[in-house]
Structures are given as structure tokens and as C-alpha cells.
Scaffold this active site. Structure first.
Site, PDB file in Angstrom:
ATOM      1  CD  GLU A 138      -2.534  -0.301  -2.198  1.00 47.98           C
ATOM      2  OE1 GLU A 138      -3.297   0.827  -1.510  1.00 47.98           O
ATOM      3  OE2 GLU A 138      -1.199   0.380  -2.049  1.00 47.98           O
ATOM      4  CB  CYS A 179       8.441   3.757  -7.031  1.00 46.41           C
ATOM      5  SG  CYS A 179       9.927   2.253  -6.618  1.00 46.41           S
TER       6      CYS A 179
END
Length: 399
Positions: free
Chosen positions: A122, A374
Site C-alpha cells: 500500500e 500512521c
């Protein structure tokens, strides 16, 4: 705090090594390597440098996806190149767009030779008012087992090649129309910054990351300044100096704790390279200055590392290092044992650090609703169940 079984291992071993396909891509090769490949297909030595420069321009300035687009290359040469090589980049399997404009692409890497399985990674594009930042992956999975990170729960399948790393940047430029003479279908926003903060530990794939970033920063190609490229590491001390010497990009350290015993749990690599060694490597980082500060990333975990005593110790640890501190609200994922610190506690922590003379911005969570924030990345080779995805989205909506 007792280390979990998942975090007991400091590092994971790759399950596979890369096997190149019969017809490899030229993406990710240096100019010298391009000359070598041209020699392999019969290009005479006096022509190789010129031909390599033509290829470089078409690949990295114009974003050519096929040799047929290279109109100043002879038809015969284009046919020879197409017979032996490609300019393929990863395939976009899925694109998700967050409510905040963040985009996440699931990319399928070209399958290797000997029937090697095609894997997926990704990468994430984060639009802001003054910049567009692309978060790039360096491994399929991750070498490390950081306790608060979703990617760390995934197996380490293999390292990415330089071409697969550069390919992520090229795919993003394709999707955003960010090539010369191309339309820009998504609001004319350009990629201005690169962060090596996606899946994987970049410094455990040093050579490929170095080669990729030198291509991305080349001013005759993609041309993103090294001062706009940040490489984040959990603390692979032997390769920190090499990063400054051989790549010259901005450095970020995934710190997250100010005591070895806690960091051993949160970032098990600390058992191999403890805080004293890590911080000395930061003090010695080539080019570090007040104009080129090292970023220390600090995820805020409720009741774990967010006390004012932790803030005081953090300031003490960073004495003598040109630094800024990036406070990261913990992004939840199903199965995690941690919670995000309360906002008032994050603000108190930030205020203490700021008053001690350090920039201490609190990172705005981006892309939580599409698992793009994150610590949330995890490739489809390690799929989430529908229940896990729904749980994660529910958590995101309650923040």
C-alpha cells in the site's frame, strides 16, 4: 510491562527473495545500469549514454508507460526494447479516498520469475494546502514487530526492489496526472514530498531504498528535492550514518519511548540498538543542523508514554541534537492493546516540549476511515476480515 509473544522477536526473516521476471522492467535502474542493459541487447558503446538519457527522460519526466510513446527513439530500437524489457510499474488493485481527501492505493507488484507469487503493498497520498505528500513502502510486510503498529503484525514476505519503490511514485503521478503535458484530473495537486513511512523498515532494505531515492531526487527526472524526502527508521543504527552519506535525505526516528525497558516492548529493535546508541547515531548524522533537523516521532499511548515525566525525559534525551518532535495520536486497529492519549494530555505534553525549545506539532490523523493513517497499513496479502474493517471504521468515527 511483559512483552507480548508477537513483539518478543526483534526481527523477522524474509520468506522470499525477489526473482526477476523473464522480461524485466527498466524502472529503478541507474543510468549506468541502463547502459549495461542496452549493451546486453546490442546497442553500440558510443550510443549507450545517449540512449540511456532518452529512456531516463521518457520514464521519469514524461511518465511513459510503453516504449511506443518514445517518439524520438527509432522504431527499430523501440521494437528491440519492447522485445526484452518493459517500463511496467505496479498495478492499482484498489483505490480508496478518505473523507479528508487522503488516497490509499493497493498495488500489486509484477510477479517474478519461476512462478513467484505477485504480492501487494500500500502507498498513501496525503493532500494538504501547501503540499502533497506520498507515503511509500519499502517491504512487503515488515522486518520489525512494533507493538502498536498494524503493519508489524504482518509477515515479512520480501524486500521491494528499487524499481518497485520508484514505481509507487510513478503510479501516484499517473493517478494524479502529475506528469509534464498531462491533464490533472484530481484538482491539479502535485506530489511535492516523499516520506518513507509506509510498510517496512527502510534501513533493512538499504541498497534498494538508496537507489530508488537517488532516482526520485534526480533533477533530470522526477526531481523531488532531498530536503523534501524523509526516511523514517525505527533505529537500525549501522545504516543511519550511511543514510546521510549515501542518500542525504531528511531523517526521522520512530522513538516512542524515553526508557529502554518501555522501548524494548514498543519497539523490540531497541534490544539490539538501545537508546544510547541510537541517539549517538543521531548526533553524528551527516548534515544535521538547525536547518535540517531530525524528526523524532512519538506515538501518544494513553497511560503508557504520555506523562509529563516522559516529556521531561524526552527533552533531556534530545539535548544537543537539532530536533523537532512529531507527536502522533495513536491510530486504532482491531486487536491492538493500546488507546490514544486524551487530547488534553497530548496538549500538555506538546506544550512542555515546546516551552523547552522544540517544535512539537501534533500530527493530524489522516485517512483513518480507509486504514491509511500512521500505523494502520497492512497489505491485502494479509487481509482484514469484514468484522475487523467494520470495527476499525467504527473506532475512527468515534474520535
Amino acid at each position: 510491562m511483559t512483552p507480548s509473544a508477537a513483539s518478543a522477536l526483534v526481527e523477522k526473516t524474509p520468506l522470499e527473495t525477489y526473482v526477476p521476471p523473464a522480461k524485466p522492467s527498466l524502472i529503478g535502474l541507474s543510468r549506468a545500469q541502463l547502459c549495461d542493459r542496452l549493451g546486453d541487447v546490442g546497442v553500440a558503446p558510443p550510443q549507450r549514454k545517449m540512449r540511456a538519457q532518452q529512456l531516463w527522460h521518457w520514464m521519469y519526466v514524461r511518465g511513459a508507460r510503453d516504449f511506443s510513446e518514445m517518439t524520438n527513439v527509432s522504431k527499430e530500437m523501440r521494437a528491440t526494447l519492447a522485445e526484452h524489457f518493459t517500463v511496467d510499474r505496479p498495478e492499482v488493485v484498489a483505490e480508496q479516498i478518505s473523507a479528508d481527501g487522503t488516497r490509499k492505493w493497493l498495488l500489486r507488484l509484477p510477479s517474478g520469475g519461476d512462478g513467484q507469487k505477485a504480492h501487494e503493498v500500500e502507498c498513501v497520498y496525503i493532500p494538504e494546502t501547501d503540499r502533497g505528500t506520498l507515503c511509500v513502502s519499502s517491504q512487503v510486510g515488515c522486518t520489525l514487530n512494533c507493538a502498536f503498529c498494524h503493519t508489524g503484525t504482518q509477515r515479512l514476505v520480501r524486500n521491494l526492489t528499487a524499481g518497485e519503490i520508484v514505481g509507487q511514485v510513478m503510479v501516484a503521478r499517473d493517478r494524479l496526472g502529475d506528469w509534464i503535458d498531462r491533464e490533472t484530473p484530481n484538482g491539479n495537486r502535485l506530489i511535492t514530498n516523499i516520506v518513507m513511512m509506509g510498510m517496512g523498515e527502510p534501513l533493512y532494505n538499504f541498497d534498494a531504498v538508496r537507489d530508488a531515492l537517488l532516482i526520485v531526487s534526480d533533477n533530470e527526472g522526477i526531481g523531488i528535492s532531498r530536503r523534501r524526502i524523509t526516511l523514517s527508521t525505527s533505529g537500525v543504527v549501522p545504516n543511519i550514518k550511511r543514510t546521510g552519506d549515501e542518500i542525504g535525505v531528511m531523517l526521522a526516528i520512530s522513538l516512542h519511548a524515553v526508557r529502554d525497558e518501555l522501548r524494548d516492548e514498543l519497539v523490540p529493535l531497541n534490544r539490539k540498538y538501545p537508546l544510547k546508541e541510537l541517539l549517538q547515531a543521531c548526533r553524528d548524522y551527516p548534515g544535521a543542523s538547525n536547518a535540517r533537523r531530525i524528526t523524532f516521532e512519538y506515538v501518544m499511548l494513553k497511560g503508557v508514554n504520555d506523562s509529563l515525566d516522559d516529556a521531561r525525559k524526552l527533552v533531556q534525551l534530545l539535548k544537543g541534537i537539532p530536533a523537532k518532535i512529531n507527536l502522533i495520536p495513536f491510530n486504532p486497529w482491531p486487536g491492538s492493546n493500546y488507546e490514544c492519549s486524551d487530547w488534553d494530555q497530548i496538549e500538555k505534553f506538546s506544550e512542555y516540549v515546546f516551552n523547552a525549545g522544540y517544535s512539537s506539532p501534533v500530527r493530524t490523523p489522516r485517512g483513518r476511515d480507509i486504514l491509511a493513517a500512521c500505523g494502520q497499513l497492512k497489505s491485502e496479502t494479509e487481509k482484514l476480515s469484514v468484522r475487523e474493517r467494520n470495527a476499525l471504521r467504527a473506532m475512527a468515527m468515534t474520535d
